[in-house]
Motif scaffolding. Structure first.
Motif, short mmCIF file in Angstrom:
data_model
loop_
_atom_site.label_atom_id
_atom_site.label_comp_id
_atom_site.label_asym_id
_atom_site.label_seq_id
_atom_site.Cartn_x
_atom_site.Cartn_y
_atom_site.Cartn_z
N TYR A 86 11.25 -2.71 22.08
CA TYR A 86 11.50 -2.57 20.64
C TYR A 86 10.53 -1.58 20.03
CZ TYR A 86 14.67 -6.47 20.97
OH TYR A 86 15.73 -7.25 21.30
N SER A 87 11.02 -0.85 19.02
CA SER A 87 10.18 0.10 18.31
C SER A 87 10.71 0.26 16.88
CB SER A 87 10.18 1.46 19.02
OG SER A 87 11.50 1.99 19.06
N LEU A 88 9.87 0.83 16.04
CA LEU A 88 10.28 1.13 14.66
C LEU A 88 11.23 2.31 14.68
CD1 LEU A 88 6.89 0.87 12.72
CD2 LEU A 88 8.67 -0.87 12.97
N THR A 89 12.24 2.25 13.84
CA THR A 89 13.18 3.38 13.73
C THR A 89 12.74 4.36 12.67
OG1 THR A 89 14.54 2.20 12.13
CG2 THR A 89 15.16 2.00 14.46
N ARG A 90 11.96 3.90 11.72
CA ARG A 90 11.55 4.73 10.59
C ARG A 90 10.04 4.70 10.44
NH1 ARG A 90 15.66 7.77 9.68
NH2 ARG A 90 14.20 8.56 8.18
N PRO A 91 9.33 5.71 10.94
CA PRO A 91 7.87 5.73 10.83
C PRO A 91 7.39 5.71 9.37
CG PRO A 91 8.67 7.60 12.13
CD PRO A 91 9.87 6.83 11.66
N GLU A 92 8.22 6.19 8.45
CA GLU A 92 7.81 6.18 7.04
C GLU A 92 7.68 4.77 6.49
OE1 GLU A 92 12.23 7.53 7.00
OE2 GLU A 92 10.51 7.69 8.32
N LEU A 93 8.17 3.78 7.21
CA LEU A 93 7.96 2.39 6.82
C LEU A 93 6.47 2.09 6.73
CD1 LEU A 93 8.89 -0.49 6.24
CD2 LEU A 93 9.13 -0.82 8.70
N MET A 94 5.69 2.66 7.63
CA MET A 94 4.25 2.41 7.60
C MET A 94 3.62 3.06 6.38
SD MET A 94 4.18 0.30 9.88
CE MET A 94 2.48 -0.11 9.55
N ASP A 95 4.17 4.19 5.91
CA ASP A 95 3.69 4.80 4.67
C ASP A 95 3.93 3.85 3.50
OD1 ASP A 95 2.97 7.09 6.08
OD2 ASP A 95 4.88 8.10 5.63
N LEU A 96 5.10 3.21 3.49
CA LEU A 96 5.42 2.25 2.44
C LEU A 96 4.45 1.08 2.46
CD1 LEU A 96 7.36 1.11 0.24
CD2 LEU A 96 8.62 0.05 2.12
N LEU A 97 4.15 0.55 3.64
CA LEU A 97 3.23 -0.58 3.75
C LEU A 97 1.81 -0.17 3.39
CD1 LEU A 97 4.63 -2.37 6.91
CD2 LEU A 97 5.01 -2.93 4.51
N THR A 98 1.42 1.04 3.74
CA THR A 98 0.09 1.54 3.35
C THR A 98 0.01 1.65 1.83
OG1 THR A 98 -0.19 2.71 5.43
CG2 THR A 98 -1.53 3.48 3.57
N SER A 99 1.06 2.17 1.21
CA SER A 99 1.09 2.26 -0.25
C SER A 99 1.03 0.88 -0.88
CB SER A 99 2.37 2.98 -0.72
OG SER A 99 2.34 4.32 -0.31
N ALA A 100 1.71 -0.10 -0.28
CA ALA A 100 1.67 -1.47 -0.80
C ALA A 100 0.25 -2.02 -0.72
CB ALA A 100 2.63 -2.36 -0.03
N GLU A 101 -0.45 -1.77 0.39
CA GLU A 101 -1.83 -2.24 0.52
C GLU A 101 -2.72 -1.59 -0.52
OE1 GLU A 101 -2.93 -1.58 4.59
OE2 GLU A 101 -1.56 -3.12 5.32
N GLN A 102 -2.52 -0.29 -0.78
CA GLN A 102 -3.31 0.40 -1.80
C GLN A 102 -3.03 -0.17 -3.18
OE1 GLN A 102 -2.14 4.44 -1.03
NE2 GLN A 102 -3.65 4.71 0.61
N LEU A 103 -1.77 -0.47 -3.45
CA LEU A 103 -1.40 -1.08 -4.73
C LEU A 103 -2.05 -2.44 -4.89
CD1 LEU A 103 0.26 -1.04 -7.35
CD2 LEU A 103 2.16 -1.97 -6.03
N LEU A 104 -2.04 -3.23 -3.83
CA LEU A 104 -2.68 -4.55 -3.88
C LEU A 104 -4.18 -4.41 -4.12
CD1 LEU A 104 -0.78 -6.37 -1.02
CD2 LEU A 104 -0.65 -6.87 -3.47
N ALA A 105 -4.79 -3.46 -3.47
CA ALA A 105 -6.23 -3.24 -3.67
C ALA A 105 -6.51 -2.80 -5.10
CB ALA A 105 -6.75 -2.21 -2.68
N ALA A 106 -5.66 -1.95 -5.66
CA ALA A 106 -5.87 -1.44 -7.02
C ALA A 106 -5.64 -2.51 -8.09
CB ALA A 106 -4.94 -0.25 -7.28
N THR A 107 -4.76 -3.45 -7.81
CA THR A 107 -4.46 -4.50 -8.80
C THR A 107 -5.30 -5.74 -8.59
OG1 THR A 107 -2.69 -5.45 -7.47
CG2 THR A 107 -2.07 -3.73 -9.05
N GLY A 108 -6.22 -5.69 -7.63
CA GLY A 108 -7.02 -6.87 -7.34
C GLY A 108 -6.18 -8.00 -6.77
N HIS A 109 -5.11 -7.63 -6.09
CA HIS A 109 -4.20 -8.61 -5.50
C HIS A 109 -3.60 -9.53 -6.56
CE1 HIS A 109 -6.43 -7.16 -2.02
NE2 HIS A 109 -5.37 -7.46 -1.31
N ALA A 110 -3.42 -9.00 -7.76
CA ALA A 110 -2.87 -9.79 -8.86
C ALA A 110 -1.48 -10.32 -8.55
CB ALA A 110 -2.83 -8.96 -10.15
N VAL A 111 -0.76 -9.69 -7.65
CA VAL A 111 0.58 -10.16 -7.32
C VAL A 111 0.53 -11.59 -6.80
CG1 VAL A 111 0.68 -9.30 -4.94
CG2 VAL A 111 2.76 -9.45 -6.30
N THR A 112 -0.59 -12.01 -6.20
CA THR A 112 -0.68 -13.38 -5.71
C THR A 112 -0.71 -14.37 -6.86
OG1 THR A 112 -3.09 -13.35 -5.63
CG2 THR A 112 -1.92 -12.73 -3.61
#
Length: 142
Positions: A86-112
């Motif tokens: 098994y492998s990822l079909t879309r490497p840009e998925l990791m860009d999306l997840l990296t952006s999500a982590e950056q957003l969480l860091a910037a918001t102080g994980h307020a989404v929780t």
């Protein structure tokens, strides 16, 4: 998004008919197990047996989540003899997840603390207003 264990799909046809593609994408990533599988596959392809050993999950659990990710077009496999890799079909998925982590860091994980996803009791909100710790369902949040 719940997995339909009979059909191995992430959503039923009825649910899929009323969901936007963006919502379906984020639903497919909303499960911690699927995220762990995606993160592992970002490092390279793996067999189900590799994923079960590395993630400490049952084979049936890994297989059902891989089926979901395949249905969403995020993961695919190649056969080699009797094994499937098994492998990822879309490497840009990791860009999306990296952006999500950056957003969480910037918001102080307020989404929780999002009241829609994690409804809090009035006493929890009052404790926060008094300068007490952030609390969700009686547990301190850091």
């Amino acid at each position: 998004m719940a997995i339909d264990f009979d059909g191995g799909r992430c959503v039923s046809a009825e649910i899929a008919a009323g969901i936007t593609p963006a919502a379906a994408l984020f639903h497919s990533l909303s499960d911690e197990t699927r995220l762990r599988i995606v993160q592992r596959l970002a490092r390279g392809e793996a067999r189900v047996v590799d994923l079960t050993a590395e993630l400490g999950l049952a084979q049936s659990t890994v297989s059902k989540h891989l089926a979901c990710l395949r249905d969403c077009g995020l993961v695919d496999y190649r056969a080699q003899g009797r094994q499937s890799f098994y492998s990822l079909t879309r490497p840009e998925l990791m860009d999306l997840l990296t952006s999500a982590e950056q957003l969480l860091a910037a918001t102080g994980h307020a989404v929780t603390l999002c009241p829609v996803q994690n409804p809090r009791r009035a006493s929890d909100v009052e404790a926060e207003a008094d300068g007490g710790p952030d609390v969700i369902r009686g547990q301190a949040v850091s």
